[in-house]
Design a protein around this motif. Structure first.
Motif, PDB file in Angstrom:
ATOM      1  N   PRO A 109       0.831  -1.565  -0.153  1.00  0.00           N
ATOM      2  CA  PRO A 109       0.076  -0.172   0.343  1.00  0.00           C
ATOM      3  C   PRO A 109       1.294   1.139  -0.105  1.00  0.00           C
ATOM      4  N   VAL A 110       1.233   1.840  -1.223  1.00  0.00           N
ATOM      5  CA  VAL A 110       1.897   3.321  -1.303  1.00  0.00           C
ATOM      6  C   VAL A 110       1.018   4.016  -2.117  1.00  0.00           C
ATOM      7  N   GLU A 111      -0.060   4.249  -1.790  1.00  0.00           N
ATOM      8  CA  GLU A 111      -0.713   4.933  -2.719  1.00  0.00           C
ATOM      9  C   GLU A 111      -0.679   6.836  -1.611  1.00  0.00           C
ATOM     10  N   LEU A 112      -0.101   6.672  -0.728  1.00  0.00           N
ATOM     11  CA  LEU A 112      -0.112   8.551  -0.328  1.00  0.00           C
ATOM     12  C   LEU A 112       1.180   8.541  -0.674  1.00  0.00           C
ATOM     13  N   GLN A 113       1.945   7.855  -1.231  1.00  0.00           N
ATOM     14  CA  GLN A 113       3.124   8.419  -1.501  1.00  0.00           C
ATOM     15  C   GLN A 113       4.056   8.539  -3.451  1.00  0.00           C
ATOM     16  N   SER A 114       2.888   7.805  -3.482  1.00  0.00           N
ATOM     17  CA  SER A 114       2.741   8.049  -5.270  1.00  0.00           C
ATOM     18  C   SER A 114       1.582   9.421  -5.332  1.00  0.00           C
ATOM     19  N   LEU A 115       0.515   9.590  -4.770  1.00  0.00           N
ATOM     20  CA  LEU A 115      -0.350  10.198  -3.557  1.00  0.00           C
ATOM     21  C   LEU A 115       0.237  12.230  -4.642  1.00  0.00           C
ATOM     22  N   ALA A 116       1.741  11.778  -3.083  1.00  0.00           N
ATOM     23  CA  ALA A 116       1.971  12.581  -2.537  1.00  0.00           C
ATOM     24  C   ALA A 116       3.295  12.879  -4.436  1.00  0.00           C
ATOM     25  N   HIS A 117       3.841  12.728  -5.568  1.00  0.00           N
ATOM     26  CA  HIS A 117       4.610  12.821  -6.615  1.00  0.00           C
ATOM     27  C   HIS A 117       4.064  13.207  -7.445  1.00  0.00           C
ATOM     28  N   CYS A 118       2.601  12.662  -7.275  1.00  0.00           N
ATOM     29  CA  CYS A 118       1.289  13.574  -8.075  1.00  0.00           C
ATOM     30  C   CYS A 118       1.327  14.611  -7.653  1.00  0.00           C
TER      31      CYS A 118
END
Ligand SMILES: Cc1cc2nc3c(=O)[nH]c(=O)nc-3n(C[C@H](O)[C@H](O)[C@H](O)COP(=O)(O)O)c2cc1C
Length: 221
Positions: A141-150
């Motif tokens: 579950p790394v969605e929040l990290q991915s969202l931070a990049h976005c």
């Protein structure tokens, strides 16, 4: 190699990085939808956790552009405020029996309480656009990290377009709220969320001030 083009690219990139600031006051005029699309496109260019979401047939990243004064903004605002109230109550309860948390979370609790007294969530309805970005939950579950990049890509693009940008991190708390997810047409619990406000900035902010690199860096050579 450091040719003229590369020097020029770095001059512009460094300028955008230094000018990126959190804007918390916006002018009432709407920027063009094309500018919003360009910001979303920058978000799509951000890295994503391919190994975590690679198997999904459906695209794993979505954007929801909520215009100030729209029915959706009027529906979303009280739902976010209700979440602020819930977070505040849960945190204050937990702090009763946890002195360390009481110290650590004091500033955040004060902020939640200020939001409730003012009856306004900074960024939600205070800017022309509230943009919610959703990323499908995967494994790991790394969605929040991915969202931070976005969101960082979107922030830099907004800066380059001369637009103000404010992160609205309470949006992440809405990912399990059935009414908020229904508004977006997403299944609650299947997506992580993050949000931001975008519009023409009301103030010109000075470039970021950070410590010198050498003060915060250890080199192992
Ligand atoms: C994870 C994260 C969450 C944040 N949440 C908010 C927020 O909800 N509202 C807000 O106004 N700023 C938020 N910020 C912005 C920071 O407060 C801001 O980046 C910091 O104070 C430095 O200021 P600058 O962005 O102008 O350089 C957040 C930043 C990060 C990294």
């Amino acid at each position: 190699m450091c040719d003229d083009i590369s020097v020029q690219k770095n001059v512009y990139l460094d300028q955008i990085l230094a000018e990126r600031r959190s804007h918390r006051r916006f002018r009432p005029e709407f920027c063009g939808e094309d500018e919003i699309r360009r910001i979303l496109h920058a978000g799509l260019l951000a890295p994503f956790a391919a190994a975590a979401v690679g198997n999904s047939h459906d695209y794993f990243r979505r954007f929801f552009v909520v215009r100030k004064g729209s029915e959706s903004m009027n529906a979303a605002t009280p739902l976010v405020m209700r979440q602020v109230e819930k977070m505040s109550a849960v945190l204050e309860d937990a702090m009763q029996n946890d002195p360390a948390l009481r110290v650590k979370a004091a500033g955040f609790v004060r902020r939640l309480s200020m939001i409730q007294s003012a009856g306004v969530i900074p960024g939600v309805g205070t800017a022309p656009y509230y943009i919610v970005v959703a990323e499908r939950r995967g494994y790991p579950p790394v969605e929040l990290q991915s969202l931070a990049h976005c969101l960082e890509n979107m922030w830099l693009k907004a800066t380059a377009l001369g637009l103000g940008f404010q992160l609205i991190s309470v949006t992440s708390q809405m990912s399990r709220d059935p009414a908020f997810c229904a508004l977006l047409g997403l299944a609650p619990g299947e997506w992580e969320l993050m949000g931001c406000a975008v519009g023409y900035p009301a103030d010109e902010l000075s470039p970021s001030i950070r410590p010198p690199v050498e003060d915060v860096t250890v080199w192992f050579v």
